[in-house]
Every structure is written in structure tokens, then in C-alpha cells.
Design an enzyme around this catalytic site. Structure first.
Site, PDB file in Angstrom:
ATOM      1  N   SER A 119      98.107   2.404  88.987  1.00 15.81           N
ATOM      2  CA  SER A 119      99.971   2.109  89.251  1.00 15.81           C
ATOM      3  C   SER A 119      99.571   4.062  90.615  1.00 15.81           C
ATOM      4  CB  SER A 119     100.327   3.087  88.602  1.00 15.81           C
ATOM      5  OG  SER A 119     100.063   1.945  86.931  1.00 15.81           O
ATOM      6  N   CYS A 164     103.421   6.122  74.347  1.00 17.18           N
ATOM      7  CA  CYS A 164     102.552   6.576  76.210  1.00 17.18           C
ATOM      8  C   CYS A 164     103.031   8.255  76.635  1.00 17.18           C
ATOM      9  CB  CYS A 164     103.389   5.974  77.066  1.00 17.18           C
ATOM     10  SG  CYS A 164     102.382   6.301  78.416  1.00 17.18           S
ATOM     11  N   CYS A 197     106.745   8.280  82.593  1.00 19.11           N
ATOM     12  CA  CYS A 197     107.223   7.671  83.851  1.00 19.11           C
ATOM     13  C   CYS A 197     108.511   7.140  83.774  1.00 19.11           C
ATOM     14  CB  CYS A 197     106.114   6.364  84.309  1.00 19.11           C
ATOM     15  SG  CYS A 197     105.024   7.034  84.232  1.00 19.11           S
ATOM     16  N   CYS A 228     109.838   3.140  82.963  1.00 22.47           N
ATOM     17  CA  CYS A 228     108.803   2.360  82.267  1.00 22.47           C
ATOM     18  C   CYS A 228     109.208   2.490  80.630  1.00 22.47           C
ATOM     19  CB  CYS A 228     107.462   2.987  81.811  1.00 22.47           C
ATOM     20  SG  CYS A 228     106.106   2.240  81.083  1.00 22.47           S
ATOM     21  N   HIS A 243     103.039   3.739  93.180  1.00 25.06           N
ATOM     22  CA  HIS A 243     104.193   3.667  93.228  1.00 25.06           C
ATOM     23  C   HIS A 243     105.447   4.890  94.518  1.00 25.06           C
ATOM     24  CE1 HIS A 243     103.472   1.407  89.691  1.00 25.06           C
ATOM     25  NE2 HIS A 243     103.994   2.166  88.960  1.00 25.06           N
ATOM     26  N   CYS A 276      96.921  -9.437  77.501  1.00 23.00           N
ATOM     27  CA  CYS A 276      97.829  -7.683  78.175  1.00 23.00           C
ATOM     28  C   CYS A 276      97.509  -7.343  76.947  1.00 23.00           C
ATOM     29  CB  CYS A 276      99.047  -8.212  79.524  1.00 23.00           C
ATOM     30  SG  CYS A 276      99.454  -6.006  79.479  1.00 23.00           S
ATOM     31  N   GLU A 322     102.655  -3.874  71.311  1.00 21.88           N
ATOM     32  CA  GLU A 322     102.742  -5.046  71.517  1.00 21.88           C
ATOM     33  C   GLU A 322     101.517  -5.479  72.698  1.00 21.88           C
ATOM     34  OE1 GLU A 322     107.452  -5.586  71.184  1.00 21.88           O
ATOM     35  OE2 GLU A 322     106.250  -4.762  72.929  1.00 21.88           O
ATOM     36  N   CYS A 355     106.040  -6.484  82.978  1.00 14.72           N
ATOM     37  CA  CYS A 355     105.024  -5.212  83.205  1.00 14.72           C
ATOM     38  C   CYS A 355     106.243  -3.758  83.134  1.00 14.72           C
ATOM     39  CB  CYS A 355     105.134  -4.907  84.720  1.00 14.72           C
ATOM     40  SG  CYS A 355     104.180  -3.510  85.692  1.00 14.72           S
ATOM     41  N   GLU A 395      98.502   4.240  78.375  1.00 19.46           N
ATOM     42  CA  GLU A 395      97.411   4.724  79.301  1.00 19.46           C
ATOM     43  C   GLU A 395      96.315   5.490  79.252  1.00 19.46           C
ATOM     44  OE1 GLU A 395      97.730   5.670  82.584  1.00 19.46           O
ATOM     45  OE2 GLU A 395      95.611   5.971  82.304  1.00 19.46           O
TER      46      GLU A 395
END
Lengths: 221, 347
Positions: free
Chosen positions: B211, B112, B116, B119, B213, B105, B92, B330, B158
Site C-alpha cells: 500500500s 489494526c 491510516c 481506513c 498511496h 479477502c 470480517e 477495500c 496489517e
């Protein structure tokens, strides 16, 4: 240490290269650095190659440092690494990483070669009050099972998805976790394996009431 | 696609192709021009190439652009496009129109590996690295392509885990013979795969978004398994090795989770960790994913957090949420439902 810039890779002698199953090798090299059980090293065939990361799969007091890996036929590192002989040279970084699994009681969960850091921890005598659950597709993929059984006794459980034996539970590790009614929710859970395993197991554990901050995962990438 | 795609090849790769076919060397520059400046969709459209050259090229190659399969549009104007990859998987891309800029984006991987906790893409596991063709196709085949002002590599995957193809696509976007975009129009994100991030810093001039966090090792480990291998501390240590100049931007992305990483302690931790790094921090509202143990911080807490960091000299902004209603915001991109079930696992 700045994370394994190529100049920081160190040449080491290969001591042995053991074929554990048709595609999984256990390679031991000289140990130029001390390390903590659960750490990783970067490995390359040449100092200028892009190194790959492997969990150390041997105890901290062992004379040599070992890694466990399966051969990826398309990969750049594992095909040549799988044919190294004693006396050959490979390149490794200083050990690093924080998957140290220091808390107990704990449940350690691994699939395939994800057992590597747990072998290091058991060999380093750092496996008090832990349960180790290992999932694999075939019976020959329970690496070092005799040793782990000897050290952990009933706290070592094997789950095999395609073959049966009296020492293993038939079926998926994830099914076992899903069907368990008494999963300790206050234990720390340490997971090591493919990212998909980590995601699936983590979701099951959270659904079973384990707090996300009790789940620590090491991923392969 | 049975033939090899030309789109996504760098000029040096195109030179090798034309050399192989025995065509004049200048043909490669002409092909690059047709591909990356005129965005033709067939080799026959490359009309300044000789007929013989086009026949030869057609035998082995095709342009290799594939339009999106479908799209969804948010009430806020965000559009989420679904693209098929060359091996029939799906990715996407999110188009975010604003008053003064239009950002795309894009994804760098199908799925991935990084796992995480917060996500949605992580939940589908990893399927494959995108080729430079598949990365650039998201831009080239976008209906709004000519309105784009910015591209961010913040979609599925990633980017540093697919560094070769990401660098190749960046070369094509920024080279004079390619799109000839300024690298300042591009932002590439990472969770901090340090060796590849070093390559990116050294070989590209695009902006870098990290990233983060959490500034604390134990806590970041619970949110992001990468912290077990490449800690935030080592990541920042690596950044100190580089001079980013005045134009190149480093930003830290910080999703705010209620009661987890939104305290005054965290402000202090961030200030300590980022001391000496010229950067900005983007605070992101957490978009809840199904069965997540995490909740987003409220906006009042986010504003407090922003103000505290800003007072201490770090430019901090709260990123506007876009496309949440169509799962384009996001951390929400996923094509898991389109994957074929793989029964051959070891767990």
C-alpha cells in the site's frame, strides 16, 4: 541503511537502568551514532533476535542515548530488557525515522511512554513555540515532568484520568480537546502514543477544523 | 474453545502433538490430511486413526473450526462474512465471486495498529493478532470454500504485524501436506513494515501487494503514520535486494484521493520512486468513510493517471470496486460496533 537487518545491529554497553514507576524503565546506553531528535532505534537483547522499535528519549547532545519503555509481561524483549544492569550488552540499530516535528507553532500530544520523542526534542532545544499535552492514567506516569515543566512552563499540560493533583487537569486529554473552543487550526499537531489514541485524537482535531495534513502521527506497533 | 485447536497447526507442530501423546509419528501426516484436504470438523471423523488415538486426541484437542456467525450480500454478489474469534471478538472476510475466479479477502488481526487516515479498520484500534487457526478458519469454514481460486490477505489488520501466524497459515495453504495451493494464488498486502516484509519475501513465495498511496514522504506521513518509521524510499530500497523471478508479483496499491495524490507530479514521483522495480500498480477508488476529510478522485482522473503510468511502462490498472453497499470494499471492514467499550485508557 537497509532497515535493521540483524547484521546491522550494534552491540552497546548499558550505562544505567532506571525504574521510573512500577513498570516503566529508562535505559541509557553508549551512543555510537549521532541522531536527530524524534528518531527511533531498533533494540534487541541478542543480534539474532527480532528487534523492537523505540523512540529515542534523550537529547542529541547528551553523552548517552536513552529509551523509555513499559514492560509487557508477555513480550519477548521488555522483560529481559527491564533487568539489564550497567555493563551489560544490548543491541541497537542506527537511528532512523522522520518524526522530527520540525514545524512550529505546533501542538505535541502524547500518552504514556509516547512522551519519549518529545523529551528528546525538548532536551535537544528544539521546542520553540510548542504546546505539549500529555495524558496518563496515574500521576506517576508523567515521566520527566519536573524537567518538562521547567523547560516549557505553562506550555506543558498534564491530563490524568484517575488521580488529581494541583498541577494536572483531571480527566481525559480527549475531553479537553473536544471541549476546547480555541484550538489553533493552523498549528501542526504531532501525536505519539497508541494507535487508538492517534485515531481518536485525529478524529477530534479534524472535527474541530484542523486540516488532516497538519496532523502527523507516530504510532507504536 | 476450551481445548486446543488442531486446525492451524503445521505438520511439524502436529508431529510434536502426536509425539507428546505417544502416538506413532505417521499419525501427524494422517491428521494433516484430515484437516487440510478433507476439512473434517471433528476428531471422530478421522476414521483411519485408531480408536485409542482418537480418544487420546479428543482429551486434549479439537479440530477448532467455527462457522461464520452471519453474512451480508452485496448487489454485485460480494458476500461479507462475520467470524467470531476464540476470545469472542469479531473479524470480517469478503468473498468476491467473478466470472473466472473467486477470491476471499481475509483478515490477519482484530483491528489494526497502523492508524491510516483513510481506513475504517484503523478506527477501531487494535485488539489482537489472529492465530493461524483463526486466519485459516475464514477459508475452511467459508460456505463457498471449494469454489475458491484465490486468497488475499487484505482484510482487517496489517499482515506483517502478525508475521509469525501469517507465515504459518501460508505454509499450511501451500504445503503438499496442506491445501497444496500454488503460492501464486495468494496475495499478501502490507503498508511496508520492512523487517517483517523481508521475512515474508524470504520465507514465502506468495505475491506481495504494497500500500503506497503517495510517493512523497511528507504527504505519505499525513496519510499513513508508518511513513515516519519506514519510509517508502527505504521500502523500495529493500525490494531491490531481492530477485522476485518471473512468476512472483509485486504490486503497489494506490488509493486515489481527490486533490491530494492524483496530480501529474504524483505520476512523476511514482516513476522516480519505482524506477527499476518490476511491478504493477493498482489504482483504487477511495470508498469514503464517515467524517473523513478525504474524497475519492473521479474516474476520469483515475483513467488519466493510469494512462500516464502505463505509457511509461508500468502496468497500471483501476481496481473494480466490490461490495461497497455492504461495507465490504477495500478499507471498509470493521467490527468496531461489536467491541466492548474499554474505559481504562490513559487519554
Amino acid at each position: 541503511m537497509n532497515q535493521h537487518k540483524t547484521k546491522e545491529l550494534k552491540a552497546v554497553n548499558v550505562i544505567s537502568n532506571e525504574l521510573l514507576t512500577d513498570d516503566v524503565h529508562y535505559i541509557s546506553v553508549d551512543k555510537p551514532f549521532d541522531f536527530k531528535a524524534g528518531q527511533v532505534i531498533a533494540v534487541a537483547m541478542q543480534p539474532t533476535d527480532e528487534p523492537r522499535l523505540y523512540s529515542i528519549a534523550s537529547g542529541i547532545s547528551k553523552k548517552h542515548l536513552s529509551i523509555l519503555f513499559d514492560v509487557k509481561p508477555e513480550g519477548e524483549l521488555t522483560p529481559p530488557l527491564s533487568v539489564v544492569k550497567p555493563g551489560d550488552t544490548i543491541y541497537i540499530s542506527e537511528p532512523f525515522g522522520k518524526f522530527l516535528c520540525l514545524d512550529s507553532p505546533a501542538t505535541w500530544i502524547a500518552t504514556g511512554t509516547g512522551i519519549a520523542p518529545f523529551i528528546s526534542l525538548v532536551e535537544s532545544k528544539q521546542a520553540n513555540n510548542v504546546n505539549l499535552l500529555h495524558g496518563a492514567r496515574t500521576l506517576d506516569k508523567f515521566f520527566f515532568q519536573d524537567y518538562l515543566e521547567e523547560q516549557l512552563g505553562n506550555n506543558y499540560q498534564r491530563f490524568c484520568t484517575t488521580e488529581a493533583s494541583e498541577k494536572t487537569t483531571e480527566g481525559r486529554l480527549t475531553s479537553y480537546l473536544k471541549n476546547s473552543e480555541n484550538l489553533p487550526t493552523n498549528n501542526k499537531y504531532y501525536l505519539c502514543g497508541s494507535s487508538q489514541m492517534v485515531i481518536d485524537v485525529r478524529e477530534i482535531l479534524i472535527a474541530k477544523g484542523v486540516a488532516f495534513d497538519n496532523i502527523i502521527a507516530e504510532i507504536y506497533f | 474453545m476450551s481445548k486446543e485447536a488442531l486446525y492451524g497447526k503445521t505438520l511439524s507442530e502436529l508431529k510434536a502433538c502426536v509425539k507428546d501423546l505417544g502416538l506413532p509419528a505417521f499419525t501427524s501426516k494422517q491428521i494433516a490430511d484430515w484437516l487440510y484436504k478433507k476439512h473434517v470438523t471433528t476428531i471422530d471423523d478421522m476414521t483411519n486413526l485408531s480408536k485409542k488415538a482418537r480418544i487420546q486426541l479428543n482429551e486434549k484437542y479439537e479440530v477448532g473450526l467455527m462457522p461464520p456467525q452471519s453474512f451480508q450480500e452485496s448487489v454485485d454478489g460480494t458476500k461479507k462474512y462475520l467470524y467470531q474469534t476464540n476470545n469472542n471478538q469479531f473479524i470480517e472476510a469478503a468473498y468476491l465471486p467473478e466470472e473466472n475466479r473467486n477470491t476471499l479477502c481475509i483478515s490477519s488481526q482484530v483491528g489494526c495498529k497502523m492508524g491510516c487516515l483513510f481506513c475504517m479498520t484503523a478506527r477501531q484500534g487494535f485488539q489482537k493478532n489472529l492465530t493461524s487457526n483463526e486466519i485459516l478458519n475464514q477459508i475452511a469454514s467459508l460456505p463457498e470454500r471449494d469454489t475458491l481460486t484465490n486468497v488475499v490477505y487484505m482484510g482487517m489488520g496489517e499482515p506483517m504485524d502478525n508475521i509469525e501466524n501469517v507465515l504459518k497459515s501460508l505454509e499450511i495453504i501451500t504445503a503438499e501436506w496442506g491445501y497444496a495451493w500454488s503460492p501464486r494464488r495468494i496475495n499478501v498486502s502490507t503498508i511496508g513494515v520492512i523487517p517483517a516484509m523481508r521475512r515474508f519475501i524470504e520465507e514465502s513465495e506468495a505475491h506481495l501487494a504494497i500500500s503506497l498511496h503517495s510517493p512523497f514522504n511528507e504527504e505519505r506521513k499525513q496519510l499513513m503514520p508508518i511513513e515516519n518509521v519506514y519510509t517508502a524510499e527505504k521500502l523500495v530500497e529493500a525490494l531491490h535486494d531481492y530477485d522476485f523471478g518471473r512468476q512472483r508479483r509485486i504490486s503497489f496499491e494506490y488509493i486515489m484521493f481527490k486533490g491530494v495524490n492524483d496530480s501529474a507530479q504524483h505520476v512523476k514521483g511514482l516513476l522516480q520512486l519505482l524506477n527499476g522495480i518490476k511491478c504493477r500498480i493498482n489504482l483504487i477508488h477511495f470508498h469514503p468513510i464517515p467524517n473523513s476529510p478525504l474524497e475519492g478522485s473521479d474516474y476520469k482522473t483515475m483513467e488519466f493517471f493510469r494512462d500516464k503510468l502505463s505509457q511509461k511502462g508500468i502496468t497500471t490498472t483501476i481496481r473494480k470496486s466490490r461490495g461497497e453497499d455492504i461495507y465490504a470494499a477495500c478499507g471498509l471492514l470493521s467490527t468496531k460496533k461489536l467491541l466492548k467499550e474499554n474505559s481504562d485508557t490513559d487519554y
